[in-house]
Write a protein that holds these residues in place. Sequence first.
Motif, PDB file in Angstrom:
ATOM      1  N   TYR A 115       0.850  -1.191   0.000  1.00  9.61           N
ATOM      2  CA  TYR A 115       0.000   0.000   0.000  1.00  9.61           C
ATOM      3  C   TYR A 115       0.888   1.245   0.000  1.00  9.61           C
ATOM      4  O   TYR A 115       1.373   1.684   1.045  1.00  9.61           O
ATOM      5  N   GLN A 116       1.080   1.797  -1.194  1.00  7.58           N
ATOM      6  CA  GLN A 116       2.009   2.914  -1.351  1.00  7.58           C
ATOM      7  C   GLN A 116       1.563   4.172  -0.613  1.00  7.58           C
ATOM      8  O   GLN A 116       2.380   5.053  -0.321  1.00  7.58           O
ATOM      9  N   ASP A 117       0.272   4.268  -0.291  1.00  6.19           N
ATOM     10  CA  ASP A 117      -0.209   5.455   0.415  1.00  6.19           C
ATOM     11  C   ASP A 117       0.376   5.583   1.818  1.00  6.19           C
ATOM     12  O   ASP A 117       0.281   6.656   2.429  1.00  6.19           O
ATOM     13  N   PHE A 118       0.983   4.527   2.327  1.00  7.58           N
ATOM     14  CA  PHE A 118       1.667   4.677   3.614  1.00  7.58           C
ATOM     15  C   PHE A 118       2.808   5.690   3.518  1.00  7.58           C
ATOM     16  O   PHE A 118       3.275   6.200   4.543  1.00  7.58           O
ATOM     17  N   ASN A 119       3.245   5.989   2.300  1.00 10.83           N
ATOM     18  CA  ASN A 119       4.284   7.004   2.125  1.00 10.83           C
ATOM     19  C   ASN A 119       3.794   8.401   2.504  1.00 10.83           C
ATOM     20  O   ASN A 119       4.607   9.327   2.640  1.00 10.83           O
ATOM     21  N   LEU A 120       2.485   8.565   2.667  1.00 16.08           N
ATOM     22  CA  LEU A 120       1.945   9.854   3.095  1.00 16.08           C
ATOM     23  C   LEU A 120       2.311  10.166   4.545  1.00 16.08           C
ATOM     24  O   LEU A 120       2.254  11.328   4.965  1.00 16.08           O
ATOM     25  N   PHE A 121       2.679   9.143   5.299  1.00 15.22           N
ATOM     26  CA  PHE A 121       2.973   9.342   6.716  1.00 15.22           C
ATOM     27  C   PHE A 121       4.398   9.845   6.904  1.00 15.22           C
ATOM     28  O   PHE A 121       5.321   9.432   6.210  1.00 15.22           O
ATOM     29  N   ASP A 122       4.536  10.736   7.873  1.00 20.06           N
ATOM     30  CA  ASP A 122       5.839  11.343   8.143  1.00 20.06           C
ATOM     31  C   ASP A 122       6.750  10.421   8.944  1.00 20.06           C
ATOM     32  O   ASP A 122       7.973  10.450   8.778  1.00 20.06           O
ATOM     33  N   HIS A 123       6.163   9.628   9.826  1.00 20.79           N
ATOM     34  CA  HIS A 123       6.944   8.739  10.694  1.00 20.79           C
ATOM     35  C   HIS A 123       6.120   7.493  10.984  1.00 20.79           C
ATOM     36  O   HIS A 123       4.904   7.465  10.772  1.00 20.79           O
ATOM     37  N   HIS A 124       6.789   6.473  11.500  1.00 18.80           N
ATOM     38  CA  HIS A 124       6.060   5.330  12.047  1.00 18.80           C
ATOM     39  C   HIS A 124       6.662   4.942  13.389  1.00 18.80           C
ATOM     40  O   HIS A 124       7.871   5.015  13.588  1.00 18.80           O
ATOM     41  N   HIS A 125       5.770   4.568  14.288  1.00 16.66           N
ATOM     42  CA  HIS A 125       6.143   4.143  15.639  1.00 16.66           C
ATOM     43  C   HIS A 125       5.586   2.735  15.808  1.00 16.66           C
ATOM     44  O   HIS A 125       4.402   2.549  16.121  1.00 16.66           O
ATOM     45  N   PHE A 126       6.436   1.738  15.539  1.00 19.23           N
ATOM     46  CA  PHE A 126       6.011   0.343  15.499  1.00 19.23           C
ATOM     47  C   PHE A 126       6.555  -0.412  16.711  1.00 19.23           C
ATOM     48  O   PHE A 126       7.724  -0.265  17.079  1.00 19.23           O
ATOM     49  N   SER A 127       5.719  -1.259  17.259  1.00 21.13           N
ATOM     50  CA  SER A 127       6.067  -1.959  18.496  1.00 21.13           C
ATOM     51  C   SER A 127       7.343  -2.780  18.368  1.00 21.13           C
ATOM     52  O   SER A 127       8.168  -2.800  19.292  1.00 21.13           O
ATOM     53  N   GLN A 128       7.520  -3.462  17.240  1.00 23.29           N
ATOM     54  CA  GLN A 128       8.682  -4.348  17.131  1.00 23.29           C
ATOM     55  C   GLN A 128       9.980  -3.554  17.042  1.00 23.29           C
ATOM     56  O   GLN A 128      11.058  -4.092  17.286  1.00 23.29           O
ATOM     57  N   GLU A 129       9.882  -2.262  16.721  1.00 27.66           N
ATOM     58  CA  GLU A 129      11.072  -1.418  16.646  1.00 27.66           C
ATOM     59  C   GLU A 129      11.377  -0.726  17.968  1.00 27.66           C
ATOM     60  O   GLU A 129      12.546  -0.489  18.287  1.00 27.66           O
ATOM     61  N   VAL A 130      10.329  -0.405  18.739  1.00 26.21           N
ATOM     62  CA  VAL A 130      10.554   0.309  20.000  1.00 26.21           C
ATOM     63  C   VAL A 130      10.607  -0.634  21.194  1.00 26.21           C
ATOM     64  O   VAL A 130      10.973  -0.225  22.298  1.00 26.21           O
ATOM     65  N   GLY A 131      10.234  -1.918  20.994  1.00 27.33           N
ATOM     66  CA  GLY A 131      10.389  -2.919  22.039  1.00 27.33           C
ATOM     67  C   GLY A 131       9.319  -2.920  23.105  1.00 27.33           C
ATOM     68  O   GLY A 131       9.491  -3.522  24.166  1.00 27.33           O
ATOM     69  N   THR A 132       8.194  -2.280  22.835  1.00 26.74           N
ATOM     70  CA  THR A 132       7.072  -2.291  23.767  1.00 26.74           C
ATOM     71  C   THR A 132       5.789  -2.136  22.970  1.00 26.74           C
ATOM     72  O   THR A 132       5.830  -1.782  21.791  1.00 26.74           O
ATOM     73  N   ILE A 133       4.660  -2.440  23.605  1.00 24.88           N
ATOM     74  CA  ILE A 133       3.393  -2.463  22.881  1.00 24.88           C
ATOM     75  C   ILE A 133       2.335  -1.632  23.597  1.00 24.88           C
ATOM     76  O   ILE A 133       2.399  -1.409  24.805  1.00 24.88           O
ATOM     77  N   LYS A 134       1.371  -1.175  22.808  1.00 22.54           N
ATOM     78  CA  LYS A 134       0.160  -0.600  23.388  1.00 22.54           C
ATOM     79  C   LYS A 134      -0.604  -1.714  24.104  1.00 22.54           C
ATOM     80  O   LYS A 134      -0.596  -2.846  23.634  1.00 22.54           O
ATOM     81  N   PRO A 135      -1.246  -1.446  25.212  1.00 21.99           N
ATOM     82  CA  PRO A 135      -1.476  -0.132  25.820  1.00 21.99           C
ATOM     83  C   PRO A 135      -0.456   0.264  26.888  1.00 21.99           C
ATOM     84  O   PRO A 135      -0.758   1.130  27.712  1.00 21.99           O
TER      85      PRO A 135
END
Length: 200
Positions: A115-135
Motif C-alpha cells: 500500500y504505497q499510500d503509507f508514504n503519506l505518513f511522516d513517521h512510524h512508531h512500530f512496536s517491534q522497533e521500540v520494544g514495547t506495545i500498546k497499551p
Amino acid sequence: MTFLFDIGNVLLKLHFQRFHLAILGSENAPLPADLADLKDPYETGKLSDQEFVEQSLDILNHPLTSDEFVAAWENIFSPNLPMWEVVHTLKKQGHRLILFSNTNSIHARSFLKTYQDFNLFDHHHFSQEVGTIKPLPEFYQSAIENYNLVPGETLYLDDLPENITTGKKFGFSSWQYDLNDHQACVAWLYTQGITLAKSS
C-alpha cells in the motif's frame, strides 16, 4: 496538528480468518494457545522472523513450508478506503501523520510495500522497533519523546478501548474507531476543528 493512526481495523481491515483457513482448514478454528502466546514477544522484537516462523510451524505440526506460512500470515489485510480519504485530506491540509501500531516485521514489510499510500505518513512508531506495545505507557512515552509530541495538539485514532484509555491518560485527544461507523469519526474530527470534504 499531529495525528497518530493505529493500523489494524483503522487504516487496514484485518481478515485473520484467511490465515486460520490457510493453516487450520477453517476460518473459525481457534489458534493453538502456544501460537497465540508468540504474538507479544514477536511484536516487541524479542523473536526474529525466522524464530517466529519456525516456532509457529513446530506448534502447528503443519506441512506448510516457511514461505507458505509467511504468505498466509501476510494475507490478512485490505484497505479501509474511507479512512484513506481522511488521510489524504489531512496530508493536504498540512498535518503531521504518524503510524502508531502494534505490529511485526513480516506484516510491516508487507503492508508498507503493498500500500504505497503509507508514504503519506511522516513517521512510524512500530512496536517491534521500540520494544514495547500498546497499551503500555512506555509505548506512548517513547513516541512523545521521539517525535516531540505535544499531547494537547495530538489526535489519536485506535480501535481498541484499552489503547484509547492510555492515550487519554497522556492527554491525547483520542477516538475509538469503529469500522462500521466511519461517519462518527468524521463527526468527532469536526469537533476537533478538522473539516473534511464530503465524498462525491
